[in-house]
Design a protein around this motif. Structure first.
Motif, PDB file in Angstrom:
ATOM      1  N   GLU A 457       0.803  -1.220   0.000  1.00 10.35           N
ATOM      2  CA  GLU A 457       0.000   0.000   0.000  1.00 10.35           C
ATOM      3  C   GLU A 457       0.838   1.273   0.000  1.00 10.35           C
ATOM      4  O   GLU A 457       0.280   2.373   0.042  1.00 10.35           O
ATOM      5  CB  GLU A 457      -0.945  -0.001   1.209  1.00 10.35           C
ATOM      6  N   LEU A 458       2.155   1.138  -0.030  1.00 11.02           N
ATOM      7  CA  LEU A 458       3.013   2.316  -0.023  1.00 11.02           C
ATOM      8  C   LEU A 458       3.127   2.865  -1.449  1.00 11.02           C
ATOM      9  O   LEU A 458       3.821   2.303  -2.297  1.00 11.02           O
ATOM     10  CB  LEU A 458       4.401   1.962   0.511  1.00 11.02           C
ATOM     11  N   ASP A 459       2.443   3.951  -1.692  1.00 14.54           N
ATOM     12  CA  ASP A 459       2.436   4.544  -3.027  1.00 14.54           C
ATOM     13  C   ASP A 459       2.385   6.062  -2.888  1.00 14.54           C
ATOM     14  O   ASP A 459       1.374   6.617  -2.479  1.00 14.54           O
ATOM     15  CB  ASP A 459       1.225   4.057  -3.816  1.00 14.54           C
ATOM     16  N   PRO A 460       3.492   6.762  -3.145  1.00 11.29           N
ATOM     17  CA  PRO A 460       4.744   6.274  -3.734  1.00 11.29           C
ATOM     18  C   PRO A 460       5.545   5.418  -2.766  1.00 11.29           C
ATOM     19  O   PRO A 460       5.342   5.484  -1.557  1.00 11.29           O
ATOM     20  CB  PRO A 460       5.486   7.570  -4.074  1.00 11.29           C
ATOM     21  N   PRO A 461       6.481   4.645  -3.296  1.00 10.84           N
ATOM     22  CA  PRO A 461       7.287   3.767  -2.452  1.00 10.84           C
ATOM     23  C   PRO A 461       8.284   4.556  -1.611  1.00 10.84           C
ATOM     24  O   PRO A 461       8.635   5.695  -1.916  1.00 10.84           O
ATOM     25  CB  PRO A 461       8.006   2.869  -3.462  1.00 10.84           C
ATOM     26  N   LEU A 462       8.771   3.898  -0.539  1.00 10.33           N
ATOM     27  CA  LEU A 462       9.745   4.535   0.345  1.00 10.33           C
ATOM     28  C   LEU A 462      11.036   4.894  -0.369  1.00 10.33           C
ATOM     29  O   LEU A 462      11.758   5.795   0.051  1.00 10.33           O
ATOM     30  CB  LEU A 462      10.078   3.606   1.520  1.00 10.33           C
ATOM     31  N   SER A 463      11.340   4.207  -1.437  1.00 10.61           N
ATOM     32  CA  SER A 463      12.581   4.470  -2.170  1.00 10.61           C
ATOM     33  C   SER A 463      12.642   5.899  -2.699  1.00 10.61           C
ATOM     34  O   SER A 463      13.712   6.390  -3.058  1.00 10.61           O
ATOM     35  CB  SER A 463      12.731   3.481  -3.327  1.00 10.61           C
ATOM     36  N   LYS A 464      11.502   6.577  -2.734  1.00 11.30           N
ATOM     37  CA  LYS A 464      11.507   7.976  -3.146  1.00 11.30           C
ATOM     38  C   LYS A 464      12.291   8.836  -2.145  1.00 11.30           C
ATOM     39  O   LYS A 464      12.809   9.901  -2.496  1.00 11.30           O
ATOM     40  CB  LYS A 464      10.078   8.491  -3.268  1.00 11.30           C
ATOM     41  N   LEU A 465      12.401   8.339  -0.892  1.00  9.12           N
ATOM     42  CA  LEU A 465      13.153   9.066   0.130  1.00  9.12           C
ATOM     43  C   LEU A 465      14.640   8.741   0.084  1.00  9.12           C
ATOM     44  O   LEU A 465      15.456   9.481   0.641  1.00  9.12           O
ATOM     45  CB  LEU A 465      12.613   8.722   1.526  1.00  9.12           C
ATOM     46  N   GLY A 466      14.979   7.615  -0.526  1.00  5.46           N
ATOM     47  CA  GLY A 466      16.371   7.172  -0.578  1.00  5.46           C
ATOM     48  C   GLY A 466      16.456   5.667  -0.528  1.00  5.46           C
ATOM     49  O   GLY A 466      15.434   4.969  -0.470  1.00  5.46           O
ATOM     50  N   PRO A 467      17.682   5.105  -0.544  1.00  2.00           N
ATOM     51  CA  PRO A 467      17.851   3.654  -0.471  1.00  2.00           C
ATOM     52  C   PRO A 467      17.206   3.090   0.801  1.00  2.00           C
ATOM     53  O   PRO A 467      17.325   3.682   1.873  1.00  2.00           O
ATOM     54  CB  PRO A 467      19.375   3.477  -0.454  1.00  2.00           C
ATOM     55  N   VAL A 468      16.540   1.948   0.656  1.00  2.00           N
ATOM     56  CA  VAL A 468      15.783   1.362   1.768  1.00  2.00           C
ATOM     57  C   VAL A 468      16.445   0.069   2.240  1.00  2.00           C
ATOM     58  O   VAL A 468      16.789  -0.801   1.427  1.00  2.00           O
ATOM     59  CB  VAL A 468      14.324   1.067   1.344  1.00  2.00           C
ATOM     60  N   THR A 469      16.632  -0.042   3.547  1.00  2.00           N
ATOM     61  CA  THR A 469      17.129  -1.272   4.164  1.00  2.00           C
ATOM     62  C   THR A 469      15.948  -2.008   4.786  1.00  2.00           C
ATOM     63  O   THR A 469      15.220  -1.441   5.610  1.00  2.00           O
ATOM     64  CB  THR A 469      18.167  -0.972   5.261  1.00  2.00           C
ATOM     65  N   THR A 470      15.743  -3.256   4.386  1.00  2.00           N
ATOM     66  CA  THR A 470      14.640  -4.046   4.930  1.00  2.00           C
ATOM     67  C   THR A 470      15.064  -4.679   6.246  1.00  2.00           C
ATOM     68  O   THR A 470      16.122  -5.303   6.348  1.00  2.00           O
ATOM     69  CB  THR A 470      14.219  -5.147   3.938  1.00  2.00           C
ATOM     70  N   LEU A 471      14.251  -4.505   7.265  1.00  2.97           N
ATOM     71  CA  LEU A 471      14.549  -5.024   8.597  1.00  2.97           C
ATOM     72  C   LEU A 471      14.001  -6.438   8.765  1.00  2.97           C
ATOM     73  O   LEU A 471      12.874  -6.729   8.352  1.00  2.97           O
ATOM     74  CB  LEU A 471      13.932  -4.115   9.677  1.00  2.97           C
ATOM     75  N   ASP A 472      14.786  -7.277   9.371  1.00  2.66           N
ATOM     76  CA  ASP A 472      14.358  -8.635   9.702  1.00  2.66           C
ATOM     77  C   ASP A 472      13.782  -8.601  11.123  1.00  2.66           C
ATOM     78  O   ASP A 472      14.509  -8.440  12.096  1.00  2.66           O
ATOM     79  CB  ASP A 472      15.534  -9.601   9.626  1.00  2.66           C
ATOM     80  N   ILE A 473      12.459  -8.736  11.236  1.00 15.10           N
ATOM     81  CA  ILE A 473      11.824  -8.678  12.556  1.00 15.10           C
ATOM     82  C   ILE A 473      11.377 -10.064  13.019  1.00 15.10           C
ATOM     83  O   ILE A 473      10.593 -10.185  13.966  1.00 15.10           O
ATOM     84  CB  ILE A 473      10.633  -7.706  12.563  1.00 15.10           C
ATOM     85  N   SER A 474      11.880 -11.107  12.353  1.00 14.68           N
ATOM     86  CA  SER A 474      11.526 -12.459  12.785  1.00 14.68           C
ATOM     87  C   SER A 474      12.038 -12.707  14.196  1.00 14.68           C
ATOM     88  O   SER A 474      12.992 -12.064  14.654  1.00 14.68           O
ATOM     89  CB  SER A 474      12.111 -13.489  11.822  1.00 14.68           C
ATOM     90  N   ILE A 475      11.413 -13.632  14.885  1.00 23.01           N
ATOM     91  CA  ILE A 475      11.730 -13.916  16.290  1.00 23.01           C
ATOM     92  C   ILE A 475      12.603 -15.175  16.355  1.00 23.01           C
ATOM     93  O   ILE A 475      12.094 -16.280  16.086  1.00 23.01           O
ATOM     94  CB  ILE A 475      10.442 -14.105  17.096  1.00 23.01           C
ATOM     95  N   PRO A 476      13.864 -15.044  16.688  1.00 22.97           N
ATOM     96  CA  PRO A 476      14.739 -16.220  16.746  1.00 22.97           C
ATOM     97  C   PRO A 476      14.210 -17.256  17.745  1.00 22.97           C
ATOM     98  O   PRO A 476      13.849 -16.933  18.878  1.00 22.97           O
ATOM     99  CB  PRO A 476      16.075 -15.642  17.249  1.00 22.97           C
ATOM    100  N   GLY A 477      14.142 -18.505  17.281  1.00 23.77           N
ATOM    101  CA  GLY A 477      13.698 -19.581  18.153  1.00 23.77           C
ATOM    102  C   GLY A 477      12.215 -19.768  18.254  1.00 23.77           C
ATOM    103  O   GLY A 477      11.737 -20.677  18.931  1.00 23.77           O
ATOM    104  N   ALA A 478      11.426 -18.917  17.570  1.00 22.31           N
ATOM    105  CA  ALA A 478       9.972 -19.046  17.637  1.00 22.31           C
ATOM    106  C   ALA A 478       9.534 -20.295  16.871  1.00 22.31           C
ATOM    107  O   ALA A 478      10.114 -20.647  15.848  1.00 22.31           O
ATOM    108  CB  ALA A 478       9.308 -17.816  17.058  1.00 22.31           C
ATOM    109  N   PRO A 479       8.484 -20.978  17.364  1.00 21.99           N
ATOM    110  CA  PRO A 479       7.976 -22.169  16.651  1.00 21.99           C
ATOM    111  C   PRO A 479       7.528 -21.822  15.240  1.00 21.99           C
ATOM    112  O   PRO A 479       6.972 -20.745  14.999  1.00 21.99           O
ATOM    113  CB  PRO A 479       6.776 -22.619  17.509  1.00 21.99           C
ATOM    114  N   LYS A 480       7.785 -22.724  14.313  1.00 22.98           N
ATOM    115  CA  LYS A 480       7.351 -22.499  12.927  1.00 22.98           C
ATOM    116  C   LYS A 480       5.849 -22.662  12.821  1.00 22.98           C
ATOM    117  O   LYS A 480       5.267 -23.567  13.406  1.00 22.98           O
ATOM    118  CB  LYS A 480       8.055 -23.489  11.979  1.00 22.98           C
TER     119      LYS A 480
END
Length: 481
Positions: A457-480
């Motif tokens: 739903e991001l329109d325009p995309p965040l890249s319009k502000l500059g290079p984007v780093t995607t964050l890994d918010i997964s939970i280490p050790g969480a059950p699959k």
């Protein structure tokens, strides 16, 4: 009574008519003629303060309005001091301390004893300290204090209570990605301070799993010593008589070694755009973050006024611009934060519709930049200083609040008259001071931008502000799933 009511209604009606017809016969409206009296001097009665030979500091504040006594035993050492492989230790310690009880009075039995006299004893933890608190009727103070002292001196941590606290903490970790704002705050702290910094690191399932009863006992033995303990009592008592009781109660505690604040290196975060995807939302949570300052900074007062001008309520610049005029955010605010003994967080947050994410971020950056270029108007300066001073007194409008603050100042080594300096410090701030600190401390180009939202739903995309780093918010050790 009827005549009085009729007179009031007549005045109200006349006031309404005058307002609708274009004003009053005088140049100024009546409410504009009201003269605001100057604030009274702020000189709270200082609590009775003493230091025992073993290093324990005691603050006593009499208050005979009600037959209650509230007490605090605060101990230096908190989550920032725990080992990296035991993150969550101090939180589990604070929770299971009270529920476990002592060798003579298990926690469940203590619950029943306290319920019979409508008293309470609690334990807990924070970033820089842990505590035992009590609250009771005056007539029950001796027995309640004896139980609290027993808990301080002779805790018996129970495996069942530790396991219960651990399960609760783990449940919180497993659900920490449920709310977008929670994700944004966590990631913003990590980026601003660094993931290995005591003020930015995050407790994980593995670190909680590694915490054993021996760790709780070792922490207690390390921190609960005379040089780390600060005691405060406020309420319906005679200070001299209570002093004698407390001297006798605490004199046998060994002095031990005072826990010093950790030596932590701070550096500016790498500026950039950081994005955490959350597909089940239709709005974005935005945080612009960097390092703030300490309250001991001489510029603290000017920065406080700057904060109020920038984001202090509905009349502030960022709210009026981003929320009211442009309609780009449901809520927006922030401050150049100050902490007692480490840099606070310079943070501006906003919540907005997904499609407005880029526009809202750009508008906030524009307002941040204008702090450096637009000197506050006389009206802005007056409003900010009045708001700060008028609200300040309500933060310390009773003896319990004042005592709690005095204990906090003692924990961090601040002077006892720090509160009294606040009013004079704010009153001296000029518009030039605000511009000076804005140019000295506010650096928009060094801010990191953290966004949590729905990528589709991001329109325009965040890249319009500059290079984007995607964050890994997964939970280490969480059950699959």
């Amino acid at each position: 009574m009827k005549r009085t009511l009729a007179a009031v209604l007549l005045i109200a009606s006349a006031t309404s008519v005058l307002a609708q017809e274009g004003g009053y016969p005088h140049e100024r409206a009546p409410w504009e003629e009201i003269v605001t009296p100057p604030l009274h001097a702020f000189h709270p009665e200082p609590p009775r303060h003493l230091t025992l030979p073993n290093g324990i500091e005691i603050f006593l504040e009499e208050d005979h309005e009600l037959p209650f006594i509230t007490g605090y035993m605060r101990i230096r050492g908190g989550s920032r001091d725990e080992p990296a492989d035991k993150l969550g230790l101090v939180s589990l310690y604070g929770q299971s301390w009270r529920t476990s009880g002592t060798s003579t009075t298990p926690g469940d039995k203590l619950d029943d004893q306290l319920a019979l006299k409508a008293a309470s004893i609690e334990t807990g933890s924070g970033q820089a300290s842990t505590y035992v608190s009590l609250n009771c009727f005056t007539q029950d103070f001796d027995s309640t204090f004896a139980s609290a002292l027993d808990l301080l001196r002779h805790p018996q941590f129970q495996q069942t209570k530790l396991d219960l606290a651990r399960r609760s903490a783990m449940t919180g970790i497993l659900r920490r990605n449920d709310e977008a704002d929670g994700i944004a705050v966590r990631e913003a702290l990590q980026i601003a301070y660094g993931k290995d910094n005591p003020y930015g690191r995050t407790t994980q399932l593995a670190t909680l799993s590694s915490i054993m009863l021996d760790d709780l006992n070792a922490w207690h033995k390390r921190t609960v010593v005379g040089s780390n303990i600060i005691v405060g009592m406020v309420g319906d008592f005679d200070a001299k008589a209570l002093e004698a009781k407390l001297r006798k109660a605490f004199e046998s505690i060994p002095r031990g070694e005072k826990l010093a604040a950790p030596k932590v290196a701070f550096s500016d975060a790498k500026p950039g755009i950081y994005f955490a995807a959350k597909d089940d939302v239709n709005q974005s949570n935005i945080y612009l973050v960097g390092l703030g300052t300490e309250e001991s900074n001489p510029d603290y007062y000017a920065l406080s006024v700057m904060n109020e001008i920038f984001s202090g309520g509905f009349g502030s610049r960022v709210v009026q611009d981003v929320r009211t005029r442009l309609g780009l955010a449901y809520e927006v605010g922030g401050s150049f934060g100050a902490a007692y003994d480490h840099p606070g967080l310079f943070a501006i947050s906003a919540g907005t519709r997904s499609a407005q994410t880029v526009a809202a971020t750009q508008a906030i950056l524009k307002d941040v930049g204008e702090l450096r270029t637009e000197t506050p108007s006389p009206e802005e300066l007056k409003r900010a200083k009045d708001d700060l001073l008028n609200s300040f007194i309500f933060r310390f409008d009773d003896t319990e609040k004042i005592l709690a603050q005095q204990i906090t100042l003692a924990v961090y080594g601040y002077p006892a008259d720090f509160l009294e300096r606040y009013r004079a410090g704010i009153e001296k701030v000029t518009a030039e001071d605000v511009s000076r600190v804005a140019n000295k401390y506010v650096q928009p180009e060094k801010l990191s931008i953290v966004v949590v939202g729905n990528p589709a739903e991001l329109d325009p995309p965040l890249s319009k502000l500059g290079p984007v780093t995607t964050l890994d918010i997964s939970i280490p050790g969480a059950p699959k799933e």
